[in-house]
Design a protein around this motif. Structure first.
Motif, PDB file in Angstrom:
ATOM      1  N   SER A   1       9.241 -11.792  24.879  1.00 28.34           N
ATOM      2  CA  SER A   1       8.044 -11.382  25.620  1.00 28.34           C
ATOM      3  C   SER A   1       6.746 -11.868  24.985  1.00 28.34           C
ATOM      4  O   SER A   1       5.743 -12.058  25.675  1.00 28.34           O
ATOM      5  CB  SER A   1       8.000  -9.860  25.747  1.00 28.34           C
ATOM      6  N   ASP A   2       6.737 -12.083  23.671  1.00 27.67           N
ATOM      7  CA  ASP A   2       5.509 -12.530  22.992  1.00 27.67           C
ATOM      8  C   ASP A   2       5.583 -13.997  22.570  1.00 27.67           C
ATOM      9  O   ASP A   2       4.954 -14.403  21.597  1.00 27.67           O
ATOM     10  CB  ASP A   2       5.223 -11.647  21.786  1.00 27.67           C
ATOM     11  N   TRP A   3       6.341 -14.799  23.331  1.00 25.69           N
ATOM     12  CA  TRP A   3       6.528 -16.205  22.950  1.00 25.69           C
ATOM     13  C   TRP A   3       5.223 -16.989  22.923  1.00 25.69           C
ATOM     14  O   TRP A   3       5.119 -18.021  22.236  1.00 25.69           O
ATOM     15  CB  TRP A   3       7.511 -16.904  23.904  1.00 25.69           C
ATOM     16  N   ASN A   4       4.216 -16.530  23.650  1.00 28.90           N
ATOM     17  CA  ASN A   4       2.946 -17.254  23.736  1.00 28.90           C
ATOM     18  C   ASN A   4       1.839 -16.560  22.956  1.00 28.90           C
ATOM     19  O   ASN A   4       0.668 -16.688  23.283  1.00 28.90           O
ATOM     20  CB  ASN A   4       2.538 -17.429  25.200  1.00 28.90           C
ATOM     21  N   THR A   5       2.225 -15.826  21.892  1.00 30.61           N
ATOM     22  CA  THR A   5       1.252 -15.150  21.035  1.00 30.61           C
ATOM     23  C   THR A   5       1.437 -15.590  19.589  1.00 30.61           C
ATOM     24  O   THR A   5       2.438 -16.231  19.226  1.00 30.61           O
ATOM     25  CB  THR A   5       1.406 -13.623  21.122  1.00 30.61           C
ATOM     26  N   THR A   6       0.491 -15.195  18.738  1.00 22.42           N
ATOM     27  CA  THR A   6       0.524 -15.613  17.331  1.00 22.42           C
ATOM     28  C   THR A   6       1.648 -14.928  16.555  1.00 22.42           C
ATOM     29  O   THR A   6       2.073 -15.433  15.515  1.00 22.42           O
ATOM     30  CB  THR A   6      -0.817 -15.295  16.660  1.00 22.42           C
ATOM     31  N   GLU A   7       2.133 -13.777  17.038  1.00 20.09           N
ATOM     32  CA  GLU A   7       3.136 -13.015  16.287  1.00 20.09           C
ATOM     33  C   GLU A   7       4.555 -13.557  16.437  1.00 20.09           C
ATOM     34  O   GLU A   7       5.459 -13.151  15.695  1.00 20.09           O
ATOM     35  CB  GLU A   7       3.133 -11.544  16.746  1.00 20.09           C
ATOM     36  N   TYR A   8       4.785 -14.475  17.345  1.00 20.86           N
ATOM     37  CA  TYR A   8       6.150 -14.883  17.672  1.00 20.86           C
ATOM     38  C   TYR A   8       6.720 -15.844  16.621  1.00 20.86           C
ATOM     39  O   TYR A   8       6.028 -16.753  16.129  1.00 20.86           O
ATOM     40  CB  TYR A   8       6.161 -15.552  19.043  1.00 20.86           C
ATOM     41  N   ASP A   9       7.996 -15.651  16.303  1.00 19.56           N
ATOM     42  CA  ASP A   9       8.700 -16.506  15.341  1.00 19.56           C
ATOM     43  C   ASP A   9       9.240 -17.740  16.060  1.00 19.56           C
ATOM     44  O   ASP A   9      10.106 -17.641  16.925  1.00 19.56           O
ATOM     45  CB  ASP A   9       9.841 -15.718  14.701  1.00 19.56           C
ATOM     46  N   THR A  10       8.754 -18.903  15.695  1.00 19.06           N
ATOM     47  CA  THR A  10       9.152 -20.153  16.355  1.00 19.06           C
ATOM     48  C   THR A  10      10.048 -21.005  15.459  1.00 19.06           C
ATOM     49  O   THR A  10      10.161 -22.215  15.674  1.00 19.06           O
ATOM     50  CB  THR A  10       7.911 -20.966  16.762  1.00 19.06           C
ATOM     51  N   SER A  11      10.674 -20.394  14.483  1.00 17.21           N
ATOM     52  CA  SER A  11      11.453 -21.174  13.520  1.00 17.21           C
ATOM     53  C   SER A  11      12.625 -21.908  14.156  1.00 17.21           C
ATOM     54  O   SER A  11      13.090 -22.915  13.612  1.00 17.21           O
ATOM     55  CB  SER A  11      11.965 -20.256  12.398  1.00 17.21           C
ATOM     56  N   ASP A  12      13.112 -21.421  15.307  1.00 18.35           N
ATOM     57  CA  ASP A  12      14.238 -22.090  15.958  1.00 18.35           C
ATOM     58  C   ASP A  12      13.791 -22.989  17.114  1.00 18.35           C
ATOM     59  O   ASP A  12      14.631 -23.444  17.893  1.00 18.35           O
ATOM     60  CB  ASP A  12      15.262 -21.068  16.448  1.00 18.35           C
ATOM     61  N   TRP A  13      12.513 -23.229  17.242  1.00 18.76           N
ATOM     62  CA  TRP A  13      12.012 -24.119  18.289  1.00 18.76           C
ATOM     63  C   TRP A  13      12.174 -25.576  17.863  1.00 18.76           C
ATOM     64  O   TRP A  13      12.323 -25.892  16.683  1.00 18.76           O
ATOM     65  CB  TRP A  13      10.546 -23.821  18.591  1.00 18.76           C
ATOM     66  N   SER A  14      12.118 -26.467  18.853  1.00 21.63           N
ATOM     67  CA  SER A  14      12.262 -27.904  18.619  1.00 21.63           C
ATOM     68  C   SER A  14      10.921 -28.605  18.798  1.00 21.63           C
ATOM     69  O   SER A  14       9.935 -28.002  19.242  1.00 21.63           O
ATOM     70  CB  SER A  14      13.280 -28.499  19.593  1.00 21.63           C
TER      71      SER A  14
END
Length: 456
Positions: free
Chosen positions: A215-228
């Motif tokens: 739900s918070d994918w577009n905020t600063t709090e989201y963990d993107t470590s598994d993104w490409s």
């Protein structure tokens, strides 16, 4: 009609205010209220970026920027091959005073596409900013895109790859400036999104469980470590500034379903009893103004009262992971065969959905429930031509709903999505239908029902 005004010396990426003053022959002077516009930008240093996609989910892209001071103004310029929905720190970016949808709108992508301009000053606040974008297939990809042959536009010619281009200009109170552009250094992507499938012909599948998880994918709090990462491509067409193909949300007309009934296939009346060629369903009328209980194995058919192009909005409660299926049709069967044409006539019992005319499109949306007590859904990456909507679920659910209608406005030639809530007068229905009919006869960005059926 309009008056052409040629102004020299306008700078890019600036807001200009203007008024119109009219001197009448009676000696009166009338001055309009101030209006404004933002000038275009130079996109030449921005790259077309393509997300890494290993599934059919609507891909997500994002970048982060640390702000350098107090923001005076900020403008976002964006386009896509496909559709895009942009967010800044979790808030959706929309045109001022409007809610646009299916941006950047339909064009012949082999030749050009448009980019839009947004004043996002009010959204760029705090110390850090996240710019997130969800892409959809739209008119560019999916079944309709395959017909257009748009695979040649960018990337691998054997596939139609979604792509994004954008530029944000942030001006600070101290006179300094930051620029955020699409590139393969600062942007990342993920194809793990709530929109599992989306297609203008076939429909949208939305998983509310994934929606809660990210739900918070577009905020600063989201963990993107598994993104490409993303890849850069070269668009073979021309990128232009324009809003003529845009669609907007409006609520000038109000409409609710006029009737609904449930039935079960096991209760189908024989053709002998029905005195026709296919039999008839046994209808159980329900109150469309309140909550409707739909049991697993039953079907709920909702009559919106007229043909339209749009999408259903409904509220549902039920068990987690229950799948609600919505199928759309222009007509119900009358149970009769066509004695002269083998392909004509009904394709099922009287009262059931007539699907024969929709030759190669599923026109079906699916919603997968989360564990929330009540959930509201309307697809955002598709629309359908229909009058009737059939609901089915693989477990018992309770449903209430409203309706969305899309059409292109004849006067300003903009595609419009009308949020329709409650029909106040009978003539409202005919007005919406007439505007849809007239506008679709002039332009075909949002297709009429008959045009959709012909293409399918």
């Amino acid at each position: 009609t309009g008056i052409e005004c040629s102004i020299e010396g306008l700078k890019k990426e600036k807001r200009y205010n203007w008024t119109v003053t009219v001197d009448t022959k009676d000696g009166q002077t009338i001055t309009s209220e101030p209006a404004s516009f933002v000038t275009d930008t130079d996109m030449s240093s921005a790259s077309w970026i393509m997300p890494v996609q290993e599934s059919g989910n609507a891909p997500l892209l994002r970048t982060e920027k640390k702000l350098s001071g107090k923001v005076k103004s900020a403008y976002l310029y964006m386009s896509a091959l496909g559709t895009y929905t942009a967010y800044i720190n979790g808030t959706e970016v929309t045109a001022k005073g409007k809610d646009d949808i299916f941006a950047p709108g339909w064009t012949d992508y082999k030749y050009y596409t448009n980019y839009q301009t947004y004043d996002v000053t009010d959204l760029v606040t705090g110390e850090d900013m996240v710019l997130g974008v969800q892409l959809g297939n739209g008119w560019y990809a999916g079944e309709i895109g395959d017909d257009g042959g748009y695979g040649v536009c960018i990337g691998d010619e054997d596939s139609t790859e979604l792509a994004l281009i954008g530029r944000m200009v942030i001006n600070y109170e101290d006179g300094s400036q930051d620029v955020v552009e699409t590139n393969d250094r600062d942007w990342i992507s993920s194809d793990y999104s709530a929109v599992v499938e989306n297609d203008f012909f076939n429909g949208e599948t939305y998983d509310a469980n994934i929606a809660k998880e990210i739900s918070d994918w577009n905020t600063t709090e989201y963990d993107t470590s598994d993104w490409s990462g993303v890849t850069v491509g070269t668009y073979t067409g021309e990128l232009r500034s324009g809003t003529k193909a845009m669609a907007y949300v409006a609520d000038q007309y109000e409409l609710t379903p006029v009737s609904a009934f449930t039935y079960n296939d096991a209760e189908t009346i024989s053709k002998k009893q029905a005195e026709n060629d296919y039999g008839a369903v046994t209808k159980h009328e329900v109150d469309v103004t309140g909550d409707i209980s739909l049991k697993a194995g039953d079907k709920l058919i909702v009559d919106m009262g007229q043909n339209a192009a749009g999408a259903v909005k409904f509220t549902v409660s039920g068990e987690k992971d229950t799948v609600v299926k919505m199928t759309h049709a222009e007509m119900l069967n009358d149970g009769k065969a066509n004695p002269d044409i083998d392909e004509g006539g009904s394709d099922g019992p009287e009262g059931s959905m007539y699907m024969k005319a929709i030759t190669n499109a599923e026109v079906t949306d699916r919603y997968i429930l989360s564990d929330d007590e009540e959930q509201t859904f309307s697809p955002t990456l598709t629309y359908h031509g229909y009058r009737y909507v059939q609901f089915e679920a693989n477990a018992d659910v309770t449903i209430s709903f409203s309706n969305y209608t899309y059409y292109r406005d004849k006067i300003n030639k903009n595609p419009v999505k009308f949020l329709t809530k409650r029909m106040k007068k009978v003539e409202t229905n005919s007005k919406i239908f007439q505007k849809s009919k007239e506008s679709c006869e002039k332009e075909t960005l949002i297709l009429s029902i008959s045009q959709l059926f012909i293409l399918w």
